[in-house]
Design an enzyme around this catalytic site. Structure first.
Site, PDB file in Angstrom:
ATOM      1  CG  HIS A   1      37.224  43.576  38.101  1.00 28.48           C
ATOM      2  ND1 HIS A   1      38.725  44.504  37.436  1.00 28.48           N
ATOM      3  CD2 HIS A   1      37.478  42.472  38.330  1.00 28.48           C
ATOM      4  CE1 HIS A   1      39.635  43.157  37.557  1.00 28.48           C
ATOM      5  NE2 HIS A   1      38.345  42.408  37.966  1.00 28.48           N
TER       6      HIS A   1
ATOM      7  CG  ASP B   1      40.415  47.538  38.366  1.00 30.26           C
ATOM      8  OD1 ASP B   1      38.652  47.140  38.656  1.00 30.26           O
ATOM      9  OD2 ASP B   1      41.177  47.707  39.261  1.00 30.26           O
TER      10      ASP B   1
ATOM     11  CG  ASP C   1      41.347  40.164  35.889  1.00 29.64           C
ATOM     12  OD1 ASP C   1      40.031  40.121  36.166  1.00 29.64           O
ATOM     13  OD2 ASP C   1      42.303  39.994  36.830  1.00 29.64           O
TER      14      ASP C   1
ATOM     15  CD  GLU D   1      38.933  42.691  41.008  1.00 30.14           C
ATOM     16  OE1 GLU D   1      39.238  41.670  42.211  1.00 30.14           O
ATOM     17  OE2 GLU D   1      40.442  43.055  40.431  1.00 30.14           O
ATOM     18  CD  GLU D   2      43.181  42.945  38.342  1.00 26.16           C
ATOM     19  OE1 GLU D   2      43.488  42.757  39.534  1.00 26.16           O
ATOM     20  OE2 GLU D   2      42.732  42.478  37.880  1.00 26.16           O
TER      21      GLU D   2
ATOM     22  CG  ASP E   1      37.446  39.037  38.776  1.00 26.41           C
ATOM     23  OD1 ASP E   1      37.774  39.062  38.230  1.00 26.41           O
ATOM     24  OD2 ASP E   1      38.190  39.735  40.352  1.00 26.41           O
TER      25      ASP E   1
ATOM     26  CG  HIS F   1      46.970  39.288  36.679  1.00 31.47           C
ATOM     27  ND1 HIS F   1      47.130  39.570  39.031  1.00 31.47           N
ATOM     28  CD2 HIS F   1      45.733  39.589  36.559  1.00 31.47           C
ATOM     29  CE1 HIS F   1      45.210  40.549  39.147  1.00 31.47           C
ATOM     30  NE2 HIS F   1      44.908  40.432  37.841  1.00 31.47           N
TER      31      HIS F   1
END
Length: 383
Positions: free
Chosen positions: A76, A78, A106, A139-140, A163, A351
């Site tokens: 992904h 984003d 990520d 995705e997030e 991922d 994150h």
């Protein structure tokens, strides 16, 4: 065969481009530029219209040199906040941010790995089957890109999403999840002059929550209340309270049982608490329940698992099947009939502003993907 210098430069370039959810357009254009030498077919679907992003999902089809079924590779585009103005630092072979933002490993480590893999195949004239590269948006924020993906653009029926962190595992089992949003309705009244006329929605919701088993229910199931909202003033008995939460399980029957128990707890409080106070007023609860994503469960004998394990063995490694409690685009693909294993890139502390990744770990995944693609091109690994 891995060009580590180029891999590092690709990653550095990608993380330096802001692409928080709904703002993936610039990184999408950069990916297309990087893959121009392969002359792929390029498609951008209309998922941006449904998600509010400035672009859609990016799908690139690369023609194969061998007549085998196509293979999908997914990542992904984003990132989460704080993800604007990322300034990557490279120290002793490891990338970090400057500590004020996430790094974006990520999932930009996955983007860089896939790009390096296919460029290397092209430059070294390595045989490969047709490849569907699927780079999703949003995705997030709930797998929204994958949920709105135009699946008619994908020919592959199996493949890999990059991922997760651990480069020594393949995720073959992930849970299904229910998301719920409840609004508890009581009755407003002046909290000082006549509180007896009110029904406190916060009390109703709190009593229901206190009666629940939350957190780890069993080895397959979790439940969480993540949001509790109420607007008003301290001199008003609150009339409404909003509660948001989720239930996840690898067992659909357990998912439904735990979800039902939560909803019944709120309904019971709304029906019984006013009566316990000697009130004739009626309180109620409205429910918005959504299945967020289906579970994945890939048998170990499936080609996706066998290819990955064999590829690892050829590199002198062991790849272990693992179960996760998280969801990914792979869940959505699986629900659409595309069997998708999830493999790791080496990203750590995702994150957070401490997020980091070693180039050597990314290179290991390039090597693994290259071996998988070679096995797919020459071996009997059809489902």
């Amino acid at each position: 065969m891995v060009n580590k210098k180029r891999l590092a430069e690709t990653f550095k370039t990608l993380v330096s481009i802001d692409s928080v959810s709904r703002e993936e357009g610039r990184v999408s254009r950069e990916i297309r530029k990087m893959l121009e030498p392969l002359n792929p077919e390029i498609f951008i679907d209309d998922a941006g219209r449904h998600t509010g992003s400035d672009t859609g999902n990016l799908i690139l089809r690369i023609a194969g040199t061998r007549d085998v079924p196509p293979l999908m590779l997914n990542a992904h585009m984003d990132t989460v906040e704080p993800g604007r103005g990322v300034k990557p630092r490279f120290v002793d072979g490891v990338f970090y941010s400057d500590g004020t933002t996430v790094l974006g490993a990520d999932d930009k480590s996955a983007l860089a790995i896939i790009i390096e893999t296919v460029l290397s195949l092209h430059e070294n004239n390595r045989d490969h089957g047709p490849l569907d590269l699927v780079f999703t948006i949003c995705e997030e924020i709930g797998l929204q890109g994958a949920k709105n993906l135009d699946f008619s653009l994908i020919s592959a029926k199996y493949g890999y999403a990059l991922d997760t962190a651990d480069t020594e595992t393949i995720i073959t089992r992930a849970p299904t999840a229910n998301h719920f949003e409840l609004v508890v309705y009581g009755k407003a009244a002046h909290a000082g002059a006549e509180p007896e006329k009110g029904i406190n929605a916060i009390v109703l919701a709190s009593r229901a929550i206190a009666s629940l088993e939350l957190g780890r229910i069993d080895e397959e199931t979790t439940a969480n209340i993540g949001v509790f909202q109420c607007e008003g003033a301290t001199n008003i008995v609150p009339e409404t309270a909003r509660v948001k939460g989720e239930v996840r399980s690898h067992d659909p029957a357990k998912l439904e049982a735990v979800t039902r128990k939560i909803l019944e707890a709120f309904d019971a409080q709304a029906r019984t608490w006013p009566r316990e106070q000697g009130r004739q007023d009626v309180s109620r609860v409205t429910v918005d329940l959504t299945n967020e994503f289906p579970r994945t469960r890939i048998p170990e004998e499936h080609a996706v698992v066998r290819m990955a394990k064999t590829a690892a063995a050829r590199l002198g490694r062991e790849l272990v099947c693992r179960r996760t409690g998280g969801g990914a685009d792979a869940n959505i693909f699986f629900g659409k009939g595309i069997i998708t294993g999830v493999i790791g890139t080496g990203m750590r502390e995702i994150h957070t502003v401490r997020e980091n990744i070693a180039v050597d770990d990314m290179a290991r995944t390039v090597e693994l993907l290259t071996e998988i693609i070679g096995l797919h091109a020459h071996g009997d690994y059809r489902p």
